[in-house]
Write an enzyme that holds these catalytic residues in place. Sequence first.
Site, PDB file in Angstrom:
ATOM      1  N   LYS A  72       0.767  14.647   0.358  1.00 17.21           N
ATOM      2  CA  LYS A  72      -0.606  14.900  -0.103  1.00 17.21           C
ATOM      3  C   LYS A  72      -0.809  16.386  -0.438  1.00 17.21           C
ATOM      4  CE  LYS A  72      -2.458  11.070   2.706  1.00 17.21           C
ATOM      5  NZ  LYS A  72      -3.083  10.133   1.753  1.00 17.21           N
ATOM      6  N   THR A 117      -8.574   6.596  -2.034  1.00 21.17           N
ATOM      7  CA  THR A 117      -9.927   6.059  -2.137  1.00 21.17           C
ATOM      8  C   THR A 117     -10.941   7.175  -1.903  1.00 21.17           C
ATOM      9  OG1 THR A 117      -9.604   5.334   0.138  1.00 21.17           O
ATOM     10  CG2 THR A 117      -9.502   3.637  -1.570  1.00 21.17           C
ATOM     11  N   HIS A 138       0.800  -1.233   0.000  1.00 26.31           N
ATOM     12  CA  HIS A 138       0.000   0.000   0.000  1.00 26.31           C
ATOM     13  C   HIS A 138       0.827   1.274   0.000  1.00 26.31           C
ATOM     14  CE1 HIS A 138      -4.002  -1.818   0.844  1.00 26.31           C
ATOM     15  NE2 HIS A 138      -3.271  -2.755   1.405  1.00 26.31           N
ATOM     16  N   LYS A 172      -8.476  14.272   4.025  1.00 24.75           N
ATOM     17  CA  LYS A 172      -7.618  13.087   4.045  1.00 24.75           C
ATOM     18  C   LYS A 172      -6.608  13.314   5.143  1.00 24.75           C
ATOM     19  CE  LYS A 172      -6.501  13.963  -0.287  1.00 24.75           C
ATOM     20  NZ  LYS A 172      -6.375  12.804  -1.161  1.00 24.75           N
ATOM     21  N   ARG A 173      -5.800  12.277   5.464  1.00 26.57           N
ATOM     22  CA  ARG A 173      -4.749  12.478   6.452  1.00 26.57           C
ATOM     23  C   ARG A 173      -3.834  13.624   6.014  1.00 26.57           C
ATOM     24  NH1 ARG A 173      -4.098   8.754  10.775  1.00 26.57           N
ATOM     25  NH2 ARG A 173      -2.398  10.154  11.288  1.00 26.57           N
ATOM     26  N   LYS A 180     -14.673   8.258  -3.672  1.00 21.48           N
ATOM     27  CA  LYS A 180     -15.913   8.609  -2.960  1.00 21.48           C
ATOM     28  C   LYS A 180     -16.446   9.958  -3.443  1.00 21.48           C
ATOM     29  CE  LYS A 180     -13.980   5.970   0.781  1.00 21.48           C
ATOM     30  NZ  LYS A 180     -13.053   6.034   1.931  1.00 21.48           N
TER      31      LYS A 180
HETATM   32  C1  NBG Z   1      -2.515   3.812   1.866  1.00 17.67           C
HETATM   33  C2  NBG Z   1      -2.149   4.668   0.666  1.00 17.67           C
HETATM   34  C3  NBG Z   1      -3.378   5.126  -0.087  1.00 17.67           C
HETATM   35  C4  NBG Z   1      -4.259   3.932  -0.423  1.00 17.67           C
HETATM   36  C5  NBG Z   1      -4.560   3.155   0.842  1.00 17.67           C
HETATM   37  C6  NBG Z   1      -5.375   1.931   0.569  1.00 17.67           C
HETATM   38  C7  NBG Z   1      -1.006   3.115   3.687  1.00 17.67           C
HETATM   39  C8  NBG Z   1       0.260   2.432   4.051  1.00 17.67           C
HETATM   40  N1  NBG Z   1      -1.292   3.224   2.394  1.00 17.67           N
HETATM   41  O1  NBG Z   1      -2.999   5.771  -1.271  1.00 17.67           O
HETATM   42  O2  NBG Z   1      -1.386   5.760   1.085  1.00 17.67           O
HETATM   43  O3  NBG Z   1      -5.446   4.353  -1.022  1.00 17.67           O
HETATM   44  O4  NBG Z   1      -3.357   2.741   1.464  1.00 17.67           O
HETATM   45  O5  NBG Z   1      -4.761   1.126  -0.385  1.00 17.67           O
HETATM   46  O6  NBG Z   1      -1.719   3.543   4.561  1.00 17.67           O
END
Ligand code: NBG
Length: 844
Positions: free
Chosen positions: A571, A673, A374, A565-566, A677
């Site tokens: 980002k 994701t 991820h 988002k975080r 949404k």
């Molecule tokens: C996160 C990514 C996102 C991705 C999500 C779900 C981690 C390690 N990775 O871009 O930064 O959408 O995983 O796949 O949290």
Amino acid sequence: MKTSASSSAKPDGREAEDIRTGLSPRAIARAFCDNLFYVQGRFPKVATPHDRFMALAYTVRDRLLQHWIRTAETYYERRSRTVCYLSAEYLLGPQLGKNLINLGIYGAAAEAMQSVGLKLEDIIEQEEEPGLGNGGLGRLAACFVDSMATLEIPSIAYGIRYEFGIFAQAIRDGWQVEVTDQWLRLGNPWELPRPQLTFDVKFGGHTEASTENGEYRVRWVPHHVVRGMAYDTPVVGYHVNTANFLRLWRAVATESFDFRAFNTGDYYGAVMEKIVSENITKVLYPNDELPQGKQLRLQQQYFFASCSLQDMIRVHLQTAKGLADFHRKYSVQLNDTHPAIAVAELMRLLVDEHRLGWDQAWEVTQGTFGYTNHTLLPEALERWPVPLFGALLPRHLEIIYEINRRFLDEVRLRYPGDEDRVRRLSLIDEAGVRYVRMAHLATVGSKAVNGVARLHSLLLRDGVLRDFYELTPEKFTNVTNGVTPRRFILLNNPRLSALITARLGDGWVRDLDRLRRLEPLAEEAAFRQEWRAARRHNKAALAALLQQRTGVAVDPDSLFDIQVKRLHEYKRQHLNVLHVITLYNRLRREPAADVPPRTVIFGGKAAPGYYVAKLIIKLIHAVAARVNADPAVNGRLRVAFLPDFNVQNAQRVYPGADLSEQISTAGMEASGTGNMKFALNGAVTIGTLDGANIEIRDEVGAENFFLFGLTAAEVQKLKARGYRPRDYYEADARLREVIDQIGSGFFSPEQPDLFQPLVNNLLGCDPYLLLADYAAYVDAQDKVGQAYRDTEAWTRKSILNTARSGYFSSDRAIRDYCDRIWHAKAEPITLDGDPADAAVNGFR
Ligand code: NBG
């Protein structure tokens, strides 16, 4: 166990059956009151909102259990191939509304509540969400769980029952303050504790080798043992009979807690050990901090991986003779490297405890696991210092060395003399302090490895895992992420959903590709009008929420430009801020500028230890304070930060967005994701060619997406050439003005150098290339403003974004996993009568 009032009141049992399983408003209202009395011990006059929530939640849980029991029975009888999803995080969000939707009784429950003088929405609002995850990765796991149940895939989701999930975010004086999450404080009606379903997990100590009947054996003598206890949460699919479950492990003390302390009569010390054991599942680790060196985190990972595998083996041995075909029964997916220790643990269980030969055990292990990566961010790739690892898991270190030795022997055969390659592939990083590389362990130990968006999977095989790709290309595949339409449109956007259903029927919720049938409607003026009305309603609701949470009044007719988002530098929330300031300067200079009124909304948590991210939150507030108070702007620009972005708040945000900000540096965001949404709810994206943005743009059409910025390849080239952010600053007067304002205290007059660290970072190295992308971003934002002025054309874009988002359903993602990796099939469940009736016979 709760008792049912009416089972004794009506000896024929008919009323009781109705109360536990009936789906009519009358049955639900009856059950609700029953639970209020006999579970909560309250009568209506004194019942708190929480009592009412619990009473309804138990009512719904009964209805879930009926499905669950039938499902469990069916899987047991058919010995179905089972998918086990191993994830350290599940960001579930509130359960009540989702369960009502999936059971198909949302309307009936609303009616039932009305009949007793209550509003369903108010009760739903009461739920404290289980925030057992940080962000996208945990939420993805939760979407997958919904889709696996909806697609009737036999599956179990394993994880950790953290006592404290992700912190709640409060804002004081523009700074983030972390507030402890206490989601279990008032009890959790959804889970079923299983005090008899426990496994012991060993830690520390040493190993002893011996030869038994000519066979080499290893015994692990641990320093201490922790017990894992299961808590199950049923997960019902949408309009199907299947209910799978989430099994979360909680650490509890064992009787035989600390051998050493116990033997020396150190009672107090032994009790301390108990407390330490139970600490294992106390708290979720925030992401974005270096995971290395956190011993407790490795303990968490091993703890839940071990409990989960022991549980699978227990079930398997109920019907199978041995473990030789374990991998035919189970497909186990590793959600990132957090559970990767499971590879070594399965080997240990097979070889040491169940006495399989090494080769056979390895075949089973490799056939069992799949690994999803991820992230490409080097700082997030998990590695454990060998001394720490060996002290905690001495037997696993030996096993990993043995896996590595055999693996590198093969590598040397394939590439004789290429010791550089051997070093790169090794499971142990030998440069300097030695580390165990968890991504390498997961890759070697799995039958399949996948990234989470097309670009990400390509970058994975060309970058981080390149040598592995060259060795075993057939292992590598892509599964682009998805989101569940049940929560992220049907539940959170009832107006738009009703409009869609009125035109298409309700089949789209299970087959999201059908949204394509909205395309021709985008050309109907009347439909566009209705679409706008639904969205206008959502924007007004969001405006009210902002007013209530932040005190900022915003105009629902302005362009809602949203980034939630975080918080992370990659980002680039601060790139968004650079645009806000640019726009602000322009509005002050050109009071008659032809730009639509805009509301820029931010939301997201920063990791508690991530100073720069917290400073960006402060910057957003500082800019908001200045802009919102400046009469020269005259309401044409507003900035707001919605505190405590969690699943519940997210559900309120997406339906009200016009513009979705997906502006990470290309090559950095694995997928995203939230981007899906937003699009599903009819927002138009401004974004880079990063993660799933690329696929979103392909689907919705380039003309319905505002693209800007360097590509991943250009980013790499620029960095290789020697990137000099200062050149961009010198060359662009607008940018210079913005950076100088931030640096000179224009937004922080009481502390002029407050944001200097940000400015130094941007002018000095700018690792995420904000300055390089600035001009393109501002230009794209200008185009957004112009496009928004043409209301009809914008509405068309909005409709087409929704219409063409079908691909991003997590149902599609789960089908891909089933076809490409798990080889699992649907097992439809038939509900014939009340399982309680059947159980009476079952006991005979
Ligand atoms: C996160 C990514 C996102 C991705 C999500 C779900 C981690 C390690 N990775 O871009 O930064 O959408 O995983 O796949 O949290």
